[in-house]
Design an enzyme around this catalytic site. Structure first.
Site, PDB file in Angstrom:
ATOM      1  NE  ARG A 105     102.460  -9.978  76.837  1.00 56.79           N
ATOM      2  CZ  ARG A 105     102.875  -9.244  75.811  1.00 56.79           C
ATOM      3  NH1 ARG A 105     102.023  -8.864  74.876  1.00 56.79           N
ATOM      4  NH2 ARG A 105     104.133  -8.902  75.693  1.00 56.79           N
ATOM      5  CD  GLU A 144     106.885 -11.726  71.135  1.00 54.32           C
ATOM      6  OE1 GLU A 144     106.783 -11.641  72.367  1.00 54.32           O
ATOM      7  OE2 GLU A 144     107.458 -10.877  70.433  1.00 54.32           O
ATOM      8  CD  GLU A 300     104.891  -8.181  68.185  1.00 54.41           C
ATOM      9  OE1 GLU A 300     105.646  -7.720  69.054  1.00 54.41           O
ATOM     10  OE2 GLU A 300     104.018  -9.026  68.425  1.00 54.41           O
ATOM     11  CD  GLU A 348     102.270  -4.291  75.329  1.00 52.71           C
ATOM     12  OE1 GLU A 348     101.321  -4.652  74.613  1.00 52.71           O
ATOM     13  OE2 GLU A 348     103.415  -4.729  75.208  1.00 52.71           O
ATOM     14  CG  PHE A 350     103.674   5.336  79.115  1.00 52.83           C
ATOM     15  CD1 PHE A 350     103.594   6.682  78.791  1.00 52.83           C
ATOM     16  CD2 PHE A 350     103.082   4.902  80.295  1.00 52.83           C
ATOM     17  CE1 PHE A 350     102.947   7.577  79.630  1.00 52.83           C
ATOM     18  CE2 PHE A 350     102.432   5.783  81.137  1.00 52.83           C
ATOM     19  CZ  PHE A 350     102.356   7.132  80.803  1.00 52.83           C
ATOM     20  CG  HIS A 351     105.213  -0.444  73.064  1.00 48.90           C
ATOM     21  ND1 HIS A 351     105.251  -0.266  71.692  1.00 48.90           N
ATOM     22  CD2 HIS A 351     106.108  -1.425  73.336  1.00 48.90           C
ATOM     23  CE1 HIS A 351     106.132  -1.103  71.171  1.00 48.90           C
ATOM     24  NE2 HIS A 351     106.672  -1.812  72.148  1.00 48.90           N
TER      25      HIS A 351
HETATM   26  C1  GAL Z   1     106.049  -8.313  71.999  1.00 48.32           C
HETATM   27  C2  GAL Z   1     104.604  -8.762  72.008  1.00 48.32           C
HETATM   28  C3  GAL Z   1     103.659  -7.633  71.693  1.00 48.32           C
HETATM   29  C4  GAL Z   1     104.025  -6.401  72.476  1.00 48.32           C
HETATM   30  C5  GAL Z   1     105.452  -6.033  72.182  1.00 48.32           C
HETATM   31  C6  GAL Z   1     105.896  -4.776  72.879  1.00 48.32           C
HETATM   32  O1  GAL Z   1     106.814  -9.180  72.779  1.00 48.32           O
HETATM   33  O2  GAL Z   1     104.407  -9.806  71.096  1.00 48.32           O
HETATM   34  O3  GAL Z   1     102.335  -8.049  71.999  1.00 48.32           O
HETATM   35  O4  GAL Z   1     103.855  -6.644  73.827  1.00 48.32           O
HETATM   36  O5  GAL Z   1     106.290  -7.081  72.591  1.00 48.32           O
HETATM   37  O6  GAL Z   1     107.234  -4.444  72.580  1.00 48.32           O
END
Ligand code: GAL
Length: 632
Positions: A105, A144, A300, A348, A350-351
């Site tokens: 990305r 970001e 976030e 992502e 596992f996030h």
């Molecule tokens: C940020 C991003 C999100 C996601 C997140 C995961 O940097 O804006 O899309 O990837 O990290 O921690």
């Protein structure tokens, strides 16, 4: 304003029958805002000029029916494969010349005309369609800006860099003078000879590198402005934000702030690091300070673990709420997460998310819902006021100092963070400031009692700081302050040419130091650097072991100025912050709190947070692990 609560919502990853359940569970969790469409470009656009918004219409309508407002993203962060296949010039290049290919990305060159055109077309189409949608309460530009690809060295970037330099210097002679190109035979005869600071045999021209960093930050600022102009060209009145990343080194957020109606931050403190709440507090204070009086949102954070450290700890029970309440206590008007529903595929999966893959019967979802209810019960929050202490943060200094060939290498940002941490540990509130703003927003005009300027190496304009001391403020500077001008050049006649009269001294030489070489008589070691001073009115408060001045104080105008001729580590900063606080009568929010317990003031609201994994006695009561209390 009631506090916003929610997260990134990526419905394009899910079949439609899941969307209804999402809205229902969002309501259960107390969610009132969803950030939609951050990575939806490929779903919205199948090809150039082919837009499909029907699915997004249904998503926004569904959210609206459920009483959930939308922070609608412009979706420009990740160009779809058809775009980069057709226009490969969109792809950025590394310093070594490698192409950053699609497949992850944010693989776009910020200065690429094709990227800008396609991103503009997308923003036009999205704003045209949704400017009046009742769910949309905010616009979220890109994602970001500068993350992953901070510097682009492509041929396209070279063209844009030259044009940026032409605007700045007008003539090649002016650039040669600014960069000092007589050194090492670097003299340019025309702008077209200039390339970005790609791989070189040894260190590249420092003023050229500094300008490349300014240019790169400016390219991202141009993207922000480009999208903002499109949004406003339709008469859309919703506030505009973009999510930032704390004191992200490559982007000068002082330049972003005036463009934004809402300041937003993404913040991922490591739950395993018992001290990570302190840099988190620094980021919160920076967001509050970027545009005083403007709302800011924690846009976030992770509900539980992230997936991008080598080893990812879960948050302990209560830790997520503790860090969220820290943001609220430090002025946040919204608490949001990446992301609402945990992904089942992709990078992502596992996030963590507000709604885990294992569903709502989980600790994470319970804690998310409890926090939603707790935030709702806070009602409308008072505005965050100004602090009495300000710490100077300069991206120019960061860019000029993060380079080779200095007397010693040190990390500017960790100095700034360290000074903030010293006051934070005392529970004395501090703001971050841009010291070179003059006029109504000048630091002196804000009623600060103390301004700490760690290693303010590069200065454009010392007037605001000089005036601050003249009018009765206390200025504290540390080694490597007032060394060069805007182009990283020494000024004629030595160092400290502008702040010297205020500090009552001149710096005449520098050396790198190690171990105990710069021990200061107040009982702490100096680090990295030591300066040789010639005093001109300043009084010596502490010496190095050879008797030379290490710490000085000078009365000037109605105020005073201190200078530390080295850099302080944690012990030194702690001792100095405590001394200055006692001298200036700076009060903690709550006195006598044990280590790891933080107190934040927001108007009349005081939040006390135990960041320890064990119970503590604080302010006459026992707080459990990660427990917080709000007092009005
Ligand atoms: C940020 C991003 C999100 C996601 C997140 C995961 O940097 O804006 O899309 O990837 O990290 O921690």
């Amino acid at each position: 304003m009631a506090i916003y609560y929610g997260g990134d919502y990526n419905p394009e990853q899910w079949p439609e029958d899941v969307w209804r359940e999402d809205v229902e569970l969002m309501r259960r969790a107390g969610v009132n805002l969803a950030t939609v469409g951050v990575f939806s470009w490929a779903r919205i656009q199948r090809g150039e000029g082919e837009f499909d918004y029907a699915w997004l219409d249904r998503v926004l309508d569904l959210l609206h029916e459920g009483g959930i407002a939308v922070d609608l993203a412009t979706g420009t962060a990740s160009p779809p494969p058809w775009a980069t296949a057709r226009y490969p010039g969109i792809l950025p290049r590394t310093r070594e010349g490698a192409t950053l290919w699609p497949g992850s990305r944010q693989h776009y060159a910020p200065s690429s005309p094709d990227y800008r055109r396609l991103a503009s077309e997308l923003v036009h189409a999205t704003v045209r369609r949704y400017q009046d949608h009742p769910a949309v309460v905010m616009w979220h530009i890109n994602n970001e800006l500068g993350c992953h690809v901070t510097y682009d060295y492509s041929d396209g970037a070279a063209v844009a860099f030259r044009s940026w330099l032409r605007d700045r210097y007008r003539t090649i002679d002016a650039l040669n003078d600014a960069w000092g190109t007589m050194f090492w035979s670097q003299r340019y005869t025309e702008f077209d000879e200039i390339v970005p600071p790609r791989l070189t045999p040894t260190s590249v021209n420092p003023a050229g590198l500094l300008d490349f960093r300014r240019f790169s930050s400016d390219m991202l600022l141009e993207l922000l402005r480009m999208e903002k102009q499109i949004i406003r060209s339709y008469g859309a009145t919703q506030p505009i934000t973009t999510n930032m990343m704390g004191a992200f080194p490559p982007v000068d957020y002082w330049s972003f702030a005036p463009e934004l109606d809402v300041i937003s931050d993404d913040s991922y403190p490591d739950p395993r690091d018992p001290g990570s709440f302190r840099p988190a507090a620094f980021a919160r204070d920076l967001m509050r300070s970027l545009k005083p009086g403007t709302p800011w949102i924690l846009m976030e954070q992770a509900a539980n673990q992230v997936n991008w450290r080598p080893n990812n700890a879960r948050k302990a029970p209560g830790q997520m709420a503790a860090l969220s309440m820290q943001a609220v206590g430090r002025g946040a008007d919204g608490i949001m997460f990446f992301q609402w529903r945990q992904s089942s595929r992709g990078s992502e999966k596992f996030h963590s998310a507000m709604l885990p893959h294992a569903g709502p019967e989980t600790r994470t979802f319970r804690e998310v819902s409890e926090l939603g209810a707790a935030l709702k019960s806070l009602g409308t929050l008072p505005p965050a006021g100004r602090s009495k202490v300000a710490i100077v943060l300069s991206w120019d200094c960061q860019w000029a100092l993060d380079q080779a060939n200095h007397p010693a290498r040190f990390d500017y940002l960790s100095q700034v963070r360290g000074w903030h941490a010293a006051f934070h540990a005392l529970n004395i509130p501090a703001d971050l400031i841009n010291a070179e703003i003059s006029g109504a927003d000048a630091p002196g005009g804000d009623g600060y009692d103390l301004i700490v300027a760690p290693s303010l190496y590069l200065m454009r304009d010392a007037t605001p700081l000089v005036r601050f001391v003249e009018e009765g403020g206390c200025l504290f500077t540390t080694a490597f302050t007032d060394v060069v001008d805007e182009c990283d050049r020494f000024l004629p006649g030595g160092f400290t040419r502008r702040l010297g009269p205020v500090l009552g001294l001149a710096v005449t030489d520098f050396e790198g130091v190690q171990g105990t070489e710069a021990a200061v008589s107040w009982g702490f070691p100096g680090e990295h650097l030591r300066e040789v001073l010639t005093l001109d009115g300043a009084q010596v408060e502490a010496t190095f072991s050879d008797g030379e001045p290490a710490l000085t104080r000078h009365a000037y105008g109605a105020g005073e100025a201190w200078h530390l001729a080295t850099l302080a580590g944690e012990a030194g900063r702690t001792a100095l912050a405590a001394h200055l606080a006692a001298r200036l009568g700076l009060e903690p929010v709550v006195a006598g709190l044990p280590p790891g317990v933080e107190a934040c003031r927001r108007g009349d609201m005081i939040t006390i947070i135990n960041h320890n994994p064990s119970p503590v006695e604080a302010g006459g009561e026992v707080l459990g692990p990660y427990e917080y209390r709000v007092r009005n």
